[in-house]
Design a protein around this motif. Structure first.
Motif, PDB file in Angstrom:
ATOM      1  N   ILE A  66       0.887  -1.144   0.007  1.00  0.00           N
ATOM      2  CA  ILE A  66      -0.029  -0.083  -0.022  1.00  0.00           C
ATOM      3  C   ILE A  66       0.697   1.288  -0.041  1.00  0.00           C
ATOM      4  CG2 ILE A  66      -1.821   1.258   1.189  1.00  0.00           C
ATOM      5  CD1 ILE A  66      -2.514  -1.522   2.530  1.00  0.00           C
ATOM      6  N   ILE A  67       0.781   2.195  -0.952  1.00  0.00           N
ATOM      7  CA  ILE A  67       1.412   3.282  -1.064  1.00  0.00           C
ATOM      8  C   ILE A  67       0.845   4.559  -0.900  1.00  0.00           C
ATOM      9  CG2 ILE A  67       2.928   4.760  -2.647  1.00  0.00           C
ATOM     10  CD1 ILE A  67       3.452   1.840  -3.891  1.00  0.00           C
ATOM     11  N   LEU A  68       1.078   5.382   0.035  1.00  0.00           N
ATOM     12  CA  LEU A  68       0.543   6.763   0.205  1.00  0.00           C
ATOM     13  C   LEU A  68       1.405   7.913  -0.199  1.00  0.00           C
ATOM     14  CD1 LEU A  68      -0.576   6.359   4.115  1.00  0.00           C
ATOM     15  CD2 LEU A  68      -1.910   5.955   2.154  1.00  0.00           C
ATOM     16  N   GLN A  69       0.658   8.474  -1.070  1.00  0.00           N
ATOM     17  CA  GLN A  69       1.532   9.737  -1.643  1.00  0.00           C
ATOM     18  C   GLN A  69       0.545  11.100  -1.360  1.00  0.00           C
ATOM     19  OE1 GLN A  69       1.432   9.960  -5.979  1.00  0.00           O
ATOM     20  NE2 GLN A  69       3.277  10.653  -5.998  1.00  0.00           N
ATOM     21  N   LEU A  70       1.447  12.029  -0.932  1.00  0.00           N
ATOM     22  CA  LEU A  70       0.727  13.421  -0.516  1.00  0.00           C
ATOM     23  C   LEU A  70       0.169  13.899  -1.705  1.00  0.00           C
ATOM     24  CD1 LEU A  70       0.477  15.340   1.472  1.00  0.00           C
ATOM     25  CD2 LEU A  70       2.435  16.331   0.891  1.00  0.00           C
ATOM     26  N   ASP A  71      -1.064  14.102  -1.550  1.00  0.00           N
ATOM     27  CA  ASP A  71      -1.802  14.953  -2.872  1.00  0.00           C
ATOM     28  C   ASP A  71      -1.202  16.303  -2.848  1.00  0.00           C
ATOM     29  OD1 ASP A  71      -3.409  15.416  -4.876  1.00  0.00           O
ATOM     30  OD2 ASP A  71      -5.488  15.073  -3.703  1.00  0.00           O
ATOM     31  N   GLU A  72      -0.407  16.649  -3.580  1.00  0.00           N
ATOM     32  CA  GLU A  72       0.138  17.875  -3.946  1.00  0.00           C
ATOM     33  C   GLU A  72      -0.920  18.958  -4.570  1.00  0.00           C
ATOM     34  OE1 GLU A  72       4.132  17.590  -5.344  1.00  0.00           O
ATOM     35  OE2 GLU A  72       4.788  16.399  -3.598  1.00  0.00           O
ATOM     36  N   ASP A  73      -1.845  18.142  -5.192  1.00  0.00           N
ATOM     37  CA  ASP A  73      -2.706  18.884  -5.959  1.00  0.00           C
ATOM     38  C   ASP A  73      -3.818  19.633  -5.127  1.00  0.00           C
ATOM     39  OD1 ASP A  73      -1.457  18.218  -8.541  1.00  0.00           O
ATOM     40  OD2 ASP A  73      -2.843  16.647  -8.767  1.00  0.00           O
ATOM     41  N   ASP A  74      -3.776  18.987  -3.720  1.00  0.00           N
ATOM     42  CA  ASP A  74      -4.670  19.625  -2.868  1.00  0.00           C
ATOM     43  C   ASP A  74      -4.395  21.010  -2.215  1.00  0.00           C
ATOM     44  OD1 ASP A  74      -7.258  19.463  -1.295  1.00  0.00           O
ATOM     45  OD2 ASP A  74      -6.038  18.738   0.172  1.00  0.00           O
ATOM     46  N   GLU A  75      -5.004  21.767  -2.416  1.00  0.00           N
ATOM     47  CA  GLU A  75      -4.474  23.101  -1.536  1.00  0.00           C
ATOM     48  C   GLU A  75      -4.916  23.032   0.015  1.00  0.00           C
ATOM     49  OE1 GLU A  75      -5.808  26.551  -3.107  1.00  0.00           O
ATOM     50  OE2 GLU A  75      -5.537  25.904  -5.230  1.00  0.00           O
ATOM     51  N   VAL A  76      -3.682  23.187   0.739  1.00  0.00           N
ATOM     52  CA  VAL A  76      -4.088  22.958   2.437  1.00  0.00           C
ATOM     53  C   VAL A  76      -3.860  24.418   2.984  1.00  0.00           C
ATOM     54  CG1 VAL A  76      -2.942  22.207   4.418  1.00  0.00           C
ATOM     55  CG2 VAL A  76      -2.706  21.124   2.552  1.00  0.00           C
TER      56      VAL A  76
END
Length: 59
Positions: free
Chosen positions: A49-59
């Motif tokens: 299982i690989i988790l990748q930070l969603d860089e398209d999402d604005e925080v």
């Protein structure tokens, strides 16, 4: 996706299906608790299982 993996920690899946992320992830990635989103990938061949930070999402 990078082929290099860095081992961080072993963790038992909780009964409500949650996985706690090691504190070093918060320290090394620019994420905010309760706000940052991850893309989740499954590699059936390697049972990963690989988790990748969603860089398209604005925080």
């Amino acid at each position: 996706m990078k082929d290099e993996l860095t081992y961080l920690e072993t963790y038992t899946l909780q009964k409500d299906m949650r996985i706690r992320l090691p504190k070093c992830i918060i320290e090394n990635l620019e994420i905010v608790k309760g706000e940052s989103k991850f893309k989740i990938y499954l590699n059936n061949r390697n049972k990963q299982i690989i988790l990748q930070l969603d860089e398209d999402d604005e925080v």
